[in-house]
Design a protein around this motif. Structure first.
Motif, PDB file in Angstrom:
ATOM      1  N   THR A 122       0.840  -1.204   0.000  1.00  0.00           N
ATOM      2  CA  THR A 122       0.000   0.000   0.000  1.00  0.00           C
ATOM      3  C   THR A 122       0.876   1.255   0.000  1.00  0.00           C
ATOM      4  N   GLN A 123       1.957   1.242   0.765  1.00  0.00           N
ATOM      5  CA  GLN A 123       2.837   2.409   0.848  1.00  0.00           C
ATOM      6  C   GLN A 123       3.607   2.665  -0.440  1.00  0.00           C
ATOM      7  N   THR A 124       3.816   1.631  -1.248  1.00  0.00           N
ATOM      8  CA  THR A 124       4.533   1.844  -2.512  1.00  0.00           C
ATOM      9  C   THR A 124       3.643   2.489  -3.570  1.00  0.00           C
ATOM     10  N   GLN A 125       2.341   2.425  -3.386  1.00  0.00           N
ATOM     11  CA  GLN A 125       1.433   2.982  -4.392  1.00  0.00           C
ATOM     12  C   GLN A 125       1.662   4.481  -4.538  1.00  0.00           C
ATOM     13  N   GLY A 126       1.824   4.904  -5.774  1.00  0.00           N
ATOM     14  CA  GLY A 126       2.061   6.311  -6.054  1.00  0.00           C
ATOM     15  C   GLY A 126       3.497   6.757  -5.829  1.00  0.00           C
ATOM     16  N   ASP A 164       7.963   5.836  -6.380  1.00  0.00           N
ATOM     17  CA  ASP A 164       8.886   5.282  -7.367  1.00  0.00           C
ATOM     18  C   ASP A 164       8.985   3.764  -7.272  1.00  0.00           C
ATOM     19  N   ALA A 165       8.480   3.195  -6.197  1.00  0.00           N
ATOM     20  CA  ALA A 165       8.569   1.751  -5.981  1.00  0.00           C
ATOM     21  C   ALA A 165       7.238   1.040  -6.215  1.00  0.00           C
ATOM     22  N   GLU A 166       6.298   1.691  -6.892  1.00  0.00           N
ATOM     23  CA  GLU A 166       4.979   1.079  -7.098  1.00  0.00           C
ATOM     24  C   GLU A 166       5.066  -0.238  -7.871  1.00  0.00           C
ATOM     25  N   GLY A 167       5.895  -0.278  -8.890  1.00  0.00           N
ATOM     26  CA  GLY A 167       6.071  -1.513  -9.660  1.00  0.00           C
ATOM     27  C   GLY A 167       6.630  -2.640  -8.803  1.00  0.00           C
ATOM     28  N   ILE A 168       7.518  -2.302  -7.914  1.00  0.00           N
ATOM     29  CA  ILE A 168       8.096  -3.295  -7.012  1.00  0.00           C
ATOM     30  C   ILE A 168       7.016  -3.824  -6.077  1.00  0.00           C
ATOM     31  N   GLY A 169       6.158  -2.947  -5.607  1.00  0.00           N
ATOM     32  CA  GLY A 169       5.051  -3.378  -4.749  1.00  0.00           C
ATOM     33  C   GLY A 169       4.161  -4.387  -5.441  1.00  0.00           C
ATOM     34  N   LYS A 170       3.897  -4.169  -6.720  1.00  0.00           N
ATOM     35  CA  LYS A 170       3.055  -5.105  -7.481  1.00  0.00           C
ATOM     36  C   LYS A 170       3.745  -6.463  -7.647  1.00  0.00           C
ATOM     37  N   ILE A 171       5.042  -6.428  -7.873  1.00  0.00           N
ATOM     38  CA  ILE A 171       5.786  -7.686  -8.012  1.00  0.00           C
ATOM     39  C   ILE A 171       5.816  -8.422  -6.669  1.00  0.00           C
ATOM     40  N   ILE A 172       6.020  -7.689  -5.584  1.00  0.00           N
ATOM     41  CA  ILE A 172       6.025  -8.307  -4.251  1.00  0.00           C
ATOM     42  C   ILE A 172       4.665  -8.928  -3.963  1.00  0.00           C
ATOM     43  N   GLN A 173       3.595  -8.254  -4.355  1.00  0.00           N
ATOM     44  CA  GLN A 173       2.252  -8.800  -4.161  1.00  0.00           C
ATOM     45  C   GLN A 173       2.096 -10.119  -4.929  1.00  0.00           C
ATOM     46  N   ALA A 174       2.501 -10.137  -6.185  1.00  0.00           N
ATOM     47  CA  ALA A 174       2.391 -11.340  -6.999  1.00  0.00           C
ATOM     48  C   ALA A 174       3.262 -12.466  -6.442  1.00  0.00           C
ATOM     49  N   LEU A 175       4.483 -12.135  -6.030  1.00  0.00           N
ATOM     50  CA  LEU A 175       5.398 -13.140  -5.490  1.00  0.00           C
ATOM     51  C   LEU A 175       4.853 -13.732  -4.195  1.00  0.00           C
ATOM     52  N   THR A 176       4.307 -12.893  -3.334  1.00  0.00           N
ATOM     53  CA  THR A 176       3.734 -13.381  -2.079  1.00  0.00           C
ATOM     54  C   THR A 176       2.563 -14.311  -2.352  1.00  0.00           C
ATOM     55  N   ALA A 177       1.719 -13.947  -3.302  1.00  0.00           N
ATOM     56  CA  ALA A 177       0.576 -14.801  -3.653  1.00  0.00           C
ATOM     57  C   ALA A 177       1.047 -16.159  -4.166  1.00  0.00           C
ATOM     58  N   VAL A 178       2.116 -16.156  -4.970  1.00  0.00           N
ATOM     59  CA  VAL A 178       2.662 -17.420  -5.485  1.00  0.00           C
ATOM     60  C   VAL A 178       3.209 -18.269  -4.339  1.00  0.00           C
ATOM     61  N   VAL A 179       3.920 -17.643  -3.418  1.00  0.00           N
ATOM     62  CA  VAL A 179       4.486 -18.381  -2.278  1.00  0.00           C
ATOM     63  C   VAL A 179       3.362 -18.988  -1.428  1.00  0.00           C
ATOM     64  N   VAL A 210      12.426  -1.973   1.002  1.00  0.00           N
ATOM     65  CA  VAL A 210      11.960  -1.130  -0.102  1.00  0.00           C
ATOM     66  C   VAL A 210      11.324   0.146   0.441  1.00  0.00           C
ATOM     67  N   ILE A 211      10.595   0.021   1.544  1.00  0.00           N
ATOM     68  CA  ILE A 211       9.895   1.171   2.124  1.00  0.00           C
ATOM     69  C   ILE A 211      10.827   2.034   2.962  1.00  0.00           C
ATOM     70  N   GLU A 212      11.651   1.423   3.795  1.00  0.00           N
ATOM     71  CA  GLU A 212      12.401   2.178   4.803  1.00  0.00           C
ATOM     72  C   GLU A 212      13.879   2.358   4.493  1.00  0.00           C
ATOM     73  N   GLY A 213      14.570   1.275   4.218  1.00  0.00           N
ATOM     74  CA  GLY A 213      16.021   1.357   4.226  1.00  0.00           C
ATOM     75  C   GLY A 213      16.692   1.481   2.887  1.00  0.00           C
ATOM     76  N   ARG A 214      16.369   0.586   2.005  1.00  0.00           N
ATOM     77  CA  ARG A 214      17.017   0.474   0.697  1.00  0.00           C
ATOM     78  C   ARG A 214      18.526   0.341   0.813  1.00  0.00           C
ATOM     79  N   LYS A 215      18.926  -0.571   1.684  1.00  0.00           N
ATOM     80  CA  LYS A 215      20.349  -0.859   1.842  1.00  0.00           C
ATOM     81  C   LYS A 215      20.718  -1.941   0.825  1.00  0.00           C
TER      82      LYS A 215
END
Length: 155
Positions: free
Chosen positions: A67-71, A73-88, A113-118
């Protein structure tokens, strides 16, 4: 119960202090509702059989990160994480323990992705995900796509 005790301690301190300036209190009712109620997830639909396998707190954190990635620069990553989690969550190739571990890794990655990006932490998490999901055919292209998106973001 701890929140109620903390509030009581604050009440006792306020009673002996002069001048009386009451401080903030911990909202007990909302905490109780949150603990008793089932998690509200916007991006996942868990069945009763999955709830026993995974930590719903991890799923909630992933859901919040998406939800925090929406809107952003990481929105696309959020969508991939959602899909990956659903697959898992749906992967029959993984044992319950392996699913739980993969969900924990995705949770940690979503927090990065949200906080650190280390970069070093993200690389280690991605390597662990790749190794853990090598036998899940639906997850392999998602892991690759996620890695490419993270690199494009500058992680």
């Amino acid at each position: 119960m701890n929140a109620a005790m903390a509030n009581r301690a604050l009440d006792d301190m306020d009673a002996v202090m002069w001048p009386l300036i009451p401080g903030g209190r911990i909202p007990i009712e909302p905490l109780a509702r949150a603990i008793q109620g089932s998690p509200t997830l916007n991006h996942f639909n868990l069945t009763n059989s999955q709830v026993g396998i995974i930590n719903t707190g991890s799923i909630q954190k992933i859901d919040t990160a998406i939800t925090q990635t929406q809107g952003s620069d990481a929105e696309g990553i959020g969508k991939i994480i959602q899909a990956l989690t659903a697959v898992v969550l749906a992967a029959h190739e993984l044992t319950a323990d392996e699913q739980a571990k993969m969900v924990e890794l995705i949770e940690a990655l979503s927090q990065q992705v949200i906080e650190g990006r280390k970069p070093a932490v993200i690389s280690a998490l991605m390597k662990s995900l790749k190794d853990g999901l090598i036998g899940v055919s639906a997850a392999v292209p998602l892991v690759q796509k996620l890695w490419e998106a993270l690199q494009a973001l500058g992680s």
